[in-house]
Design a protein around this motif. Structure first.
Motif, PDB file in Angstrom:
ATOM      1  N   ILE A  64     -18.427  -2.155   3.792  1.00  0.00           N
ATOM      2  CA  ILE A  64     -18.028  -3.433   4.381  1.00  0.00           C
ATOM      3  C   ILE A  64     -16.685  -3.813   3.786  1.00  0.00           C
ATOM      4  O   ILE A  64     -16.516  -3.819   2.566  1.00  0.00           O
ATOM      5  CB  ILE A  64     -19.087  -4.529   4.091  1.00  0.00           C
ATOM      6  CG1 ILE A  64     -20.421  -4.175   4.753  1.00  0.00           C
ATOM      7  CG2 ILE A  64     -18.587  -5.895   4.569  1.00  0.00           C
ATOM      8  CD1 ILE A  64     -21.554  -5.125   4.407  1.00  0.00           C
ATOM      9  N   GLU A  65     -15.725  -4.127   4.643  1.00  0.00           N
ATOM     10  CA  GLU A  65     -14.390  -4.488   4.161  1.00  0.00           C
ATOM     11  C   GLU A  65     -14.242  -5.987   3.921  1.00  0.00           C
ATOM     12  O   GLU A  65     -13.584  -6.404   2.984  1.00  0.00           O
ATOM     13  CB  GLU A  65     -13.330  -4.003   5.140  1.00  0.00           C
ATOM     14  CG  GLU A  65     -13.206  -2.497   5.168  1.00  0.00           C
ATOM     15  CD  GLU A  65     -12.051  -2.026   6.041  1.00  0.00           C
ATOM     16  OE1 GLU A  65     -11.071  -2.788   6.203  1.00  0.00           O
ATOM     17  OE2 GLU A  65     -12.131  -0.898   6.540  1.00  0.00           O
ATOM     18  N   ASP A  66     -14.834  -6.801   4.773  1.00  0.00           N
ATOM     19  CA  ASP A  66     -14.676  -8.251   4.701  1.00  0.00           C
ATOM     20  C   ASP A  66     -15.880  -8.872   3.991  1.00  0.00           C
ATOM     21  O   ASP A  66     -17.001  -8.800   4.494  1.00  0.00           O
ATOM     22  CB  ASP A  66     -14.550  -8.813   6.115  1.00  0.00           C
ATOM     23  CG  ASP A  66     -14.304 -10.306   6.155  1.00  0.00           C
ATOM     24  OD1 ASP A  66     -14.314 -10.960   5.084  1.00  0.00           O
ATOM     25  OD2 ASP A  66     -14.104 -10.830   7.267  1.00  0.00           O
ATOM     26  N   PRO A  67     -15.694  -9.497   2.834  1.00  0.00           N
ATOM     27  CA  PRO A  67     -16.836 -10.070   2.107  1.00  0.00           C
ATOM     28  C   PRO A  67     -17.537 -11.184   2.868  1.00  0.00           C
ATOM     29  O   PRO A  67     -18.691 -11.495   2.583  1.00  0.00           O
ATOM     30  CB  PRO A  67     -16.212 -10.587   0.807  1.00  0.00           C
ATOM     31  CG  PRO A  67     -14.776 -10.763   1.102  1.00  0.00           C
ATOM     32  CD  PRO A  67     -14.426  -9.735   2.146  1.00  0.00           C
ATOM     33  N   PHE A  68     -16.886 -11.760   3.860  1.00  0.00           N
ATOM     34  CA  PHE A  68     -17.513 -12.815   4.648  1.00  0.00           C
ATOM     35  C   PHE A  68     -18.508 -12.256   5.675  1.00  0.00           C
ATOM     36  O   PHE A  68     -19.202 -13.011   6.338  1.00  0.00           O
ATOM     37  CB  PHE A  68     -16.447 -13.682   5.329  1.00  0.00           C
ATOM     38  CG  PHE A  68     -15.732 -14.575   4.350  1.00  0.00           C
ATOM     39  CD1 PHE A  68     -16.254 -15.809   4.005  1.00  0.00           C
ATOM     40  CD2 PHE A  68     -14.559 -14.155   3.755  1.00  0.00           C
ATOM     41  CE1 PHE A  68     -15.612 -16.633   3.090  1.00  0.00           C
ATOM     42  CE2 PHE A  68     -13.904 -14.965   2.838  1.00  0.00           C
ATOM     43  CZ  PHE A  68     -14.436 -16.200   2.500  1.00  0.00           C
ATOM     44  N   GLU A  69     -18.581 -10.930   5.795  1.00  0.00           N
ATOM     45  CA  GLU A  69     -19.544 -10.309   6.704  1.00  0.00           C
ATOM     46  C   GLU A  69     -20.913 -10.112   6.067  1.00  0.00           C
ATOM     47  O   GLU A  69     -21.872  -9.791   6.751  1.00  0.00           O
ATOM     48  CB  GLU A  69     -19.013  -8.954   7.178  1.00  0.00           C
ATOM     49  CG  GLU A  69     -17.834  -9.070   8.108  1.00  0.00           C
ATOM     50  CD  GLU A  69     -17.340  -7.719   8.577  1.00  0.00           C
ATOM     51  OE1 GLU A  69     -18.074  -6.722   8.472  1.00  0.00           O
ATOM     52  OE2 GLU A  69     -16.198  -7.665   9.060  1.00  0.00           O
ATOM     53  N   LEU A  70     -21.024 -10.292   4.758  1.00  0.00           N
ATOM     54  CA  LEU A  70     -22.289 -10.077   4.060  1.00  0.00           C
ATOM     55  C   LEU A  70     -22.812 -11.423   3.573  1.00  0.00           C
ATOM     56  O   LEU A  70     -22.243 -12.042   2.681  1.00  0.00           O
ATOM     57  CB  LEU A  70     -22.098  -9.110   2.884  1.00  0.00           C
ATOM     58  CG  LEU A  70     -23.369  -8.678   2.164  1.00  0.00           C
ATOM     59  CD1 LEU A  70     -24.314  -7.936   3.124  1.00  0.00           C
ATOM     60  CD2 LEU A  70     -23.023  -7.796   0.965  1.00  0.00           C
ATOM     61  N   LEU A  71     -23.921 -11.876   4.187  1.00  0.00           N
ATOM     62  CA  LEU A  71     -24.503 -13.173   3.850  1.00  0.00           C
ATOM     63  C   LEU A  71     -25.520 -13.079   2.725  1.00  0.00           C
ATOM     64  O   LEU A  71     -25.735 -14.040   1.989  1.00  0.00           O
ATOM     65  CB  LEU A  71     -25.159 -13.803   5.077  1.00  0.00           C
ATOM     66  CG  LEU A  71     -24.288 -13.958   6.326  1.00  0.00           C
ATOM     67  CD1 LEU A  71     -25.085 -14.620   7.441  1.00  0.00           C
ATOM     68  CD2 LEU A  71     -23.024 -14.716   6.032  1.00  0.00           C
TER      69      LEU A  71
END
Length: 150
Positions: A64-71
């Motif tokens: 995952i590149e964008d940390p905002f994609e992992l909740l």
């Protein structure tokens, strides 16, 4: 300075702050405590923590590149993999909720924050039970038979 929100409630948004880590931990604890007792009992000593965003090593491991994609994230040995019986040196099963990612999601969709936190928490606990993302999507797609009957 207030205004009436879409539900007709007068709000003073100018003074409100985003929930901090402590507020989020309280929200997560309440969400867990509101789950059915039988469900909570199956969770055992699962640890629930809150942090702002996933660390780089976690994101790299999940591609995952964008940390905002992992909740949220479940770490440990799920019940289906023998997690019910611990062994020496085994770290406790843990669910981590990512506060800033959840707040970002909350800002983008019209859902109550408590509902989002509960959903992410239950989803990650589902991994503790050995369910895959596909399993949980199938369960969520099932019709709700608990409503009033005609």
């Amino acid at each position: 300075m207030g205004f009436v929100d879409r539900r007709g409630v007068d709000r003073d948004w100018a003074g409100l702050m985003a929930p901090d880590l402590s507020d989020f931990e309280t929200l997560a604890r309440h969400a867990f405590d509101d789950l059915p007792e039988t469900f909570r009992a199956l969770c055992g000593e699962i640890e629930i923590r809150v942090t702002d965003l996933a660390e780089d090593d976690v994101l790299d491991a999940l591609s995952i590149e964008d940390p905002f994609e992992l909740l949220g994230l479940f770490e440990g040995v799920g019940l289906a993999q023998g997690g019910a019986t611990g062994w020496s040196g085994q770290m406790p099963n843990r669910v981590t909720l990512y506060r800033r990612a959840i707040l970002d999601y909350w800002a983008a969709y019209e859902e109550p924050l408590g509902d989002i936190v509960t959903h992410v928490l239950v989803h990650e606990i589902g991994h503790h039970f050995g369910l895959s993302d596909a399993d949980m999507e199938a369960i969520e797609a099932e019709p709700d038979d608990t409503g009033p009957s005609a």
